[in-house]
Design a protein around this motif. Structure first.
Motif, PDB file in Angstrom:
ATOM      1  N   MET A  25      28.541  30.796  29.722  1.00 15.78           N
ATOM      2  CA  MET A  25      27.101  31.008  29.219  1.00 15.78           C
ATOM      3  C   MET A  25      26.370  29.806  28.702  1.00 15.78           C
ATOM      4  O   MET A  25      25.329  29.315  29.116  1.00 15.78           O
ATOM      5  CB  MET A  25      26.760  32.324  28.844  1.00 15.78           C
ATOM      6  CG  MET A  25      26.806  33.524  29.550  1.00 15.78           C
ATOM      7  SD  MET A  25      25.836  33.608  31.031  1.00 15.78           S
ATOM      8  CE  MET A  25      24.078  33.533  30.105  1.00 15.78           C
ATOM      9  N   SER A  50      26.712  45.872  34.770  1.00  9.63           N
ATOM     10  CA  SER A  50      25.932  44.533  34.058  1.00  9.63           C
ATOM     11  C   SER A  50      24.514  45.030  33.620  1.00  9.63           C
ATOM     12  O   SER A  50      24.263  44.492  32.510  1.00  9.63           O
ATOM     13  CB  SER A  50      25.841  43.603  35.415  1.00  9.63           C
ATOM     14  OG  SER A  50      27.169  43.194  36.029  1.00  9.63           O
ATOM     15  N   CYS A  89      33.982  33.595  28.523  1.00 14.09           N
ATOM     16  CA  CYS A  89      32.621  33.808  29.152  1.00 14.09           C
ATOM     17  C   CYS A  89      31.244  33.288  28.592  1.00 14.09           C
ATOM     18  O   CYS A  89      30.302  32.944  28.936  1.00 14.09           O
ATOM     19  CB  CYS A  89      32.386  35.608  29.275  1.00 14.09           C
ATOM     20  SG  CYS A  89      33.410  36.116  30.442  1.00 14.09           S
ATOM     21  N   VAL A 103      28.378  37.639  34.268  1.00 13.92           N
ATOM     22  CA  VAL A 103      29.484  36.784  34.289  1.00 13.92           C
ATOM     23  C   VAL A 103      30.635  37.536  33.504  1.00 13.92           C
ATOM     24  O   VAL A 103      31.968  37.306  34.030  1.00 13.92           O
ATOM     25  CB  VAL A 103      28.896  35.644  33.347  1.00 13.92           C
ATOM     26  CG1 VAL A 103      30.176  34.701  32.693  1.00 13.92           C
ATOM     27  CG2 VAL A 103      27.917  34.551  34.149  1.00 13.92           C
ATOM     28  N   VAL A 107      25.554  28.203  32.532  1.00  6.78           N
ATOM     29  CA  VAL A 107      24.522  29.105  32.942  1.00  6.78           C
ATOM     30  C   VAL A 107      23.271  28.564  32.309  1.00  6.78           C
ATOM     31  O   VAL A 107      22.264  28.640  32.877  1.00  6.78           O
ATOM     32  CB  VAL A 107      24.821  30.568  32.859  1.00  6.78           C
ATOM     33  CG1 VAL A 107      23.577  31.560  33.390  1.00  6.78           C
ATOM     34  CG2 VAL A 107      25.889  31.189  33.530  1.00  6.78           C
TER      35      VAL A 107
END
Length: 411
Positions: free
Chosen positions: A224, A326, A220, A93, A228
């Motif tokens: 999350m 990542s 971000c 992300v 997410v």
């Protein structure tokens, strides 16, 4: 006065914390010099949590393992998978957000007296050495990997011990849990001191020059926490995830935001898991483990600041390299210490992927420390609240399979 104290104690802990938060902000803005002594409440609160957490984890895990019956189900495999998946997705992300909203930095002088790890192998070596650390040293240094390792070994060794011995260990565990409840009851004073000290020392204006960087970092972490993680939760428990997600953010995230330490927030998460009705044998292991390896916020910090350095220097990055970043940020994040600013020292490790010189990488670390007032607080809130969330999700998923009702306790 007695009636006032009675009414105060009738308020939920979260409401009392919010009141302490507001008082701390007002005092820091209006009378920062006159109210300076209240900053000690924050130090005492964090110190109390940090002092009781290592021995609490040691006895809880040892008691849970020693009394575990063969064939008894736990959800540790699912929890570990969720921890690793969440950390990787957080890094992904952050990379996507950095491509969408590129950030450049104004780099100045290097940061002195900071020693970053030399590579992934060094991070992994440090983790392995922590496992074989002397148990007394592990307890005194709050080395949770070492504490977990010794608690597990002693727990397995004590499985054949007499019931009286197991009862004694369980009694110690219960007594320490009660001490934790006493410490947490002082959270409103502690939060008041912490927020006062933060604003009085750093000021709100010091963050304005780094607005865009902070927006990407915090954006971000919010994505999350609110998109997410709820998606992962929904896939696992197949019902509205937000009551559970918001409860974890409220009961765990708020405290973690101000303590800025996943390790200090372990007792808070233990209390939350108990309130949710989770299996003590599971959460007594998963919560301290999560404080070490469940580092979604750290993965975001490492990725965003690394790509900010890349943009500043003008290095072109393809998606393949970004995907590697990542993975690297997720692996590195698992080696971040559970203390304030622990993830920042791993930025040079990620920068080395793009051939960025160490002196430049250390300047990026310096920028990280400047925005750390907000960044590290949000990072810890995400990390620690997700420890409790994923522990609950794994158990609730098992309940769903067994046809049990999943009910989120509300205050």
């Amino acid at each position: 006065m007695t009636n006032l104290l009675k009414q105060w104690n009738q308020l939920s802990l979260v409401k009392r914390i919010i009141i302490g938060l507001i008082i701390g902000i007002i005092l820091a803005i209006i009378v920062p010099d006159a109210a300076k002594p209240i900053g000690i409440f924050g130090s005492l609160f964090v110190g109390g949590l940090k002092s009781v957490a290592p021995i609490l984890v040691f006895f809880l895990v040892m008691s849970a393992i020693s009394q575990h019956k063969s064939g008894q189900k736990t959800n540790m495999k699912s929890i570990i998978v969720l921890y690793l998946l969440g950390t990787f997705l957080a890094g992904l992300v952050a990379v996507i957000a950095s491509f969408m909203f590129p950030v450049s930095l104004t780099l100045g002088a290097g940061v002195e007296n900071v020693s970053p790890p030399g590579g992934v192998s060094e991070v992994l070596k440090a983790l392995l050495m922590n496992i074989v650390s002397n148990p007394i040293t592990a307890l005194s240094n709050a080395n949770y990997i070492g504490i977990l390792a010794w608690a597990l070994l002693l727990g397995f060794a004590l499985k054949s011990a007499p019931e009286t011995t197991k009862t004694m260990i369980s009694n110690f565990s219960d007594a320490l849990s009660q001490v934790v409840r006493w410490v947490i009851s002082f959270a409103p004073l502690g939060i008041m001191g912490l927020v006062f000290d933060t604003i009085a020392t750093n000021g709100i204006q010091s963050l304005l020059n780094y607005g865009k960087l902070l927006l990407v970092l915090v954006g971000c972490m919010a994505f999350m926490a609110l998109v997410v993680n709820p998606l992962i939760t929904f896939v696992m428990i197949r019902q509205n995830p937000y009551p559970l997600v918001l409860k974890c953010l409220k009961d765990s995230g708020i405290t973690a935001f101000f303590t800025r330490s996943s390790a200090a927030n372990i007792p808070v998460n233990m209390t939350l898991c108990e309130e949710l009705g989770l299996d003590k044998d599971t959460y007594s292991v998963s919560i301290p483990l999560g404080a070490t390896i469940n580092m979604a916020g750290a993965a975001i910090t490492i990725s965003v600041l690394t790509l900010a350095a890349v943009n500043t220097i003008g290095i072109k990055v393809d998606m393949g390299t970004a995907l590697i970043l990542s993975i690297l940020s997720a692996v590195s994040a698992c080696g971040a210490s559970g203390v304030a600013g622990g993830s920042l020292l791993l930025i040079p490790l990620a920068c080395s992927l793009f051939g960025i010189p160490n002196d430049v990488a250390m300047q990026v670390v310096g920028v990280g420390f400047v925005v750390g007032v907000i960044q590290d607080s949000c990072e810890t809130a995400l990390n620690s609240s997700t420890d409790a969330l994923f522990t609950a999700v794994a158990e609730f998923a098992q309940w769903r399979k067994e046809g049990k009702e999943i009910a989120i306790t509300k205050e």
